[in-house]
Design an enzyme around this catalytic site. Sequence first.
Site, PDB file in Angstrom:
ATOM      1  N   ARG A 211      -5.805 -32.603  72.620  1.00  0.00           N
ATOM      2  CA  ARG A 211      -5.519 -34.004  72.938  1.00  0.00           C
ATOM      3  C   ARG A 211      -6.573 -35.019  74.006  1.00  0.00           C
ATOM      4  NH1 ARG A 211      -1.193 -35.802  72.943  1.00  0.00           N
ATOM      5  NH2 ARG A 211      -0.190 -33.972  73.426  1.00  0.00           N
TER       6      ARG A 211
ATOM      7  N   ARG B 256      -5.342 -22.436  69.554  1.00  0.00           N
ATOM      8  CA  ARG B 256      -3.773 -22.315  68.814  1.00  0.00           C
ATOM      9  C   ARG B 256      -4.196 -21.554  67.811  1.00  0.00           C
ATOM     10  NH1 ARG B 256       0.032 -26.586  69.883  1.00  0.00           N
ATOM     11  NH2 ARG B 256      -0.467 -27.350  71.386  1.00  0.00           N
TER      12      ARG B 256
ATOM     13  N   TYR C 248     -10.727 -31.454  67.312  1.00  0.00           N
ATOM     14  CA  TYR C 248      -9.463 -30.418  67.419  1.00  0.00           C
ATOM     15  C   TYR C 248      -7.700 -30.846  67.113  1.00  0.00           C
ATOM     16  CZ  TYR C 248      -5.649 -29.718  69.953  1.00  0.00           C
ATOM     17  OH  TYR C 248      -4.182 -28.905  70.353  1.00  0.00           O
TER      18      TYR C 248
ATOM     19  N   CYS D 138       5.459 -26.800  75.011  1.00  0.00           N
ATOM     20  CA  CYS D 138       7.478 -26.683  75.515  1.00  0.00           C
ATOM     21  C   CYS D 138       8.216 -25.767  75.055  1.00  0.00           C
ATOM     22  CB  CYS D 138       7.730 -27.821  75.955  1.00  0.00           C
ATOM     23  SG  CYS D 138       6.614 -29.017  77.892  1.00  0.00           S
TER      24      CYS D 138
ATOM     25  N   HIS E 192       8.852 -36.888  66.733  1.00  0.00           N
ATOM     26  CA  HIS E 192       8.272 -34.963  68.091  1.00  0.00           C
ATOM     27  C   HIS E 192       9.066 -34.203  67.482  1.00  0.00           C
ATOM     28  CE1 HIS E 192       5.120 -33.167  70.685  1.00  0.00           C
ATOM     29  NE2 HIS E 192       4.763 -32.895  69.465  1.00  0.00           N
TER      30      HIS E 192
ATOM     31  N   LYS F  97      -0.733 -35.774  64.457  1.00  0.00           N
ATOM     32  CA  LYS F  97      -0.217 -36.642  64.736  1.00  0.00           C
ATOM     33  C   LYS F  97      -0.457 -37.913  64.705  1.00  0.00           C
ATOM     34  CE  LYS F  97       1.882 -33.519  67.107  1.00  0.00           C
ATOM     35  NZ  LYS F  97       1.644 -32.711  68.316  1.00  0.00           N
TER      36      LYS F  97
ATOM     37  N   SER G 283       4.947 -31.873  73.819  1.00  0.00           N
ATOM     38  CA  SER G 283       3.657 -30.282  73.352  1.00  0.00           C
ATOM     39  C   SER G 283       3.517 -29.003  74.573  1.00  0.00           C
ATOM     40  CB  SER G 283       2.591 -31.306  73.265  1.00  0.00           C
ATOM     41  OG  SER G 283       2.392 -32.617  73.205  1.00  0.00           O
TER      42      SER G 283
ATOM     43  N   ASP H 229       7.395 -28.996  65.242  1.00  0.00           N
ATOM     44  CA  ASP H 229       6.925 -29.694  65.270  1.00  0.00           C
ATOM     45  C   ASP H 229       6.808 -31.352  64.926  1.00  0.00           C
ATOM     46  OD1 ASP H 229       5.226 -30.624  67.541  1.00  0.00           O
ATOM     47  OD2 ASP H 229       3.462 -31.230  66.271  1.00  0.00           O
TER      48      ASP H 229
HETATM   49  O1  SAT Z   1      -1.908 -32.314  68.944  1.00  0.00           O
HETATM   50  S1  SAT Z   1      -1.682 -31.259  68.803  1.00  0.00           S
HETATM   51  O2  SAT Z   1      -1.047 -30.642  67.397  1.00  0.00           O
HETATM   52  O3  SAT Z   1      -3.248 -30.738  68.334  1.00  0.00           O
HETATM   53  C1  SAT Z   1      -0.302 -30.190  69.585  1.00  0.00           C
HETATM   54  C2  SAT Z   1       0.308 -30.609  70.086  1.00  0.00           C
HETATM   55  O4  SAT Z   1      -0.377 -31.023  71.263  1.00  0.00           O
HETATM   56  O5  SAT Z   1       1.517 -30.823  69.702  1.00  0.00           O
HETATM   57 MN    MN Z   2       3.450 -31.600  68.811  1.00  0.00          MN
END
Ligand code: SAT
Ligand code: MN
Length: 580
Positions: A70, A365, A198, A251, A227, A207, A249, A276
Amino acid sequence: MSTKNKDLSDWVNEVAAHTRPEDIHWCDGSDEEFRDLVGEMLENGSFRELNRGSFPNCYLHLSDPTDVARVEHLTFVCTSKEDDAGPNNHWMAPADAHEKVDALFDGCMQGRTLYVIPYCMGPIDSPLSRCGVEITDSPYVVVNMRIMTRMGEAALERIEREGTFVKGLHSTGDLDPEKRYIMHFPEELAIKSIGSGYGGNALLGKKCHALRIASYQAKTEGWLAEHMLILGLENPEGETCYIAAAFPSACGKTNLAMLIPPESHKGWKITTIGDDIAWLHPGEDGRLWAINPEAGLFGVVPGTGPKTNPCAYEMIQHDTIFTNVGMTSDDEPWWEGRPDGEPVTNWKGEPYDPKTGPAAHPNSRFTASAKQNPSYSPRAEDPRGVPISAIVFGGRRRGTAPLVYEARDWRHGVLVGAGMASETTAAATGNVGVVRRDPMAMKPFCGYNYADYWAHWLSFSDKLDKLPNIFHVNWFRQDEDGRFLWPGFGDNIRVLRWISDRCKGVDNAVESPIGRLPSKGSIDVEGLDISDADLAVLTGIEKNEWREEIKAIGEYLESFGDRLPDGLRDECNRVSKALG
Ligand code: SAT
Ligand code: MN
């Protein structure tokens, strides 16, 4: 295929006139469509088929090397008033933002196909779900959205019935980082993203919609878009306690959501609702109910192994899209943490040489259907969602934050979330390992002013009769030599058990100025090689450190100025006084 919804057909026509694609394809979400798109990508080289015998239906995609995470500095929230976006977001006036990206979208789909992707975030028959349509020129995005959302005909039917949907326009453009923008228009329920393929920048349901736009919608409609993972902790008697947990993200949300308990924990089980994102709604019964708006996992690959995350390891052995991992000589995907095999090429497709970096990009990923997860809970399809007993906040902190503590009440819990900090990871471009404030793990994702967001969180004490208990955890405590004090992974269930006991009112805690800490012996460490001294550090606080921490939190909160809710300021002062 086309649509009865005039708003949608007008929008598609307008975008087509502007971007000038060669073809328009309305996605129906069928297996056949998926196979055709995969076939096309195999032909043009953007997909490679992985070993059919050992990794059936698995594909490798290598992105542009400058497009692997990101890009927070290129992500904007475009509200008519700058203050509504808040200091937590990059802001641009909506008219300027439209002008800027519309110029880049002009003619950008020439020679390409424009795909129309109707999708539903959440179970298709849930009143808590919300729909969107993504227009993209990337077949990679289409096949990922098919795994990550309920995509195609059923979603389109719901859109035609309801009439409202989020409009997401995406093009990979020419992948020039100078011409990359992820623009959000919450007041228009619209997203425009260009220049990146991405995940977080391009799979707009994730997101962009399910967090940034949805958080804004949730504020006006009285719910929360967070989140957070959602897991069920089942005890040997078969009772399940549902926990929602927010971590930044990369973690360990995915690991925690799929945890396999150690041998010593016979009869205990974790089931996964989501890994997520959670949408949290006050239920008619006064409890807080959660759905996972997603249908798949877009997880970090490196570090996934049979010991660290057996469920994820198993689920990515078939029907998985790998992005930016290495490859072995027999066409198997390879990443750091895979226990066998040897890479011959790296994530850039070059011959692997450890001197030039890892085989798999640290933010590589996997995309796989949630149903492939051995710990998948069928409750993920329940239109009502699941009732949440505990909310857990956590970060990656070498020091200061203990293994676990409980907030004394809801208001204190909101402060605990607002004061979260964590070391940065490879999920976003920029420095890795720097501690930054990341309230509720929403720093990159809150679609409006954090001060208003905290006020919204505080308002739930009036909206719910049975408030979830709020906790903070830190699996990443280290000593001066960098040694981790807590084993983490499967053993984190020991902390989840303490949390679920707290929710039941078990007497297992002692009061401290920062909240309730585990009383001596209340965390089951049987079978762990952990010294009393380490355990004391993990379950204690250093008052001086915490005076500094609360001071820093107070200063951070004050940077939001007049909009900061009094309740949060008062709570911060209360904790500060308690620390003396
Ligand atoms: O933002 S992503 O969906 O690419 C993954 C993340 O950072 O949590
Ligand atoms: Mn995430």
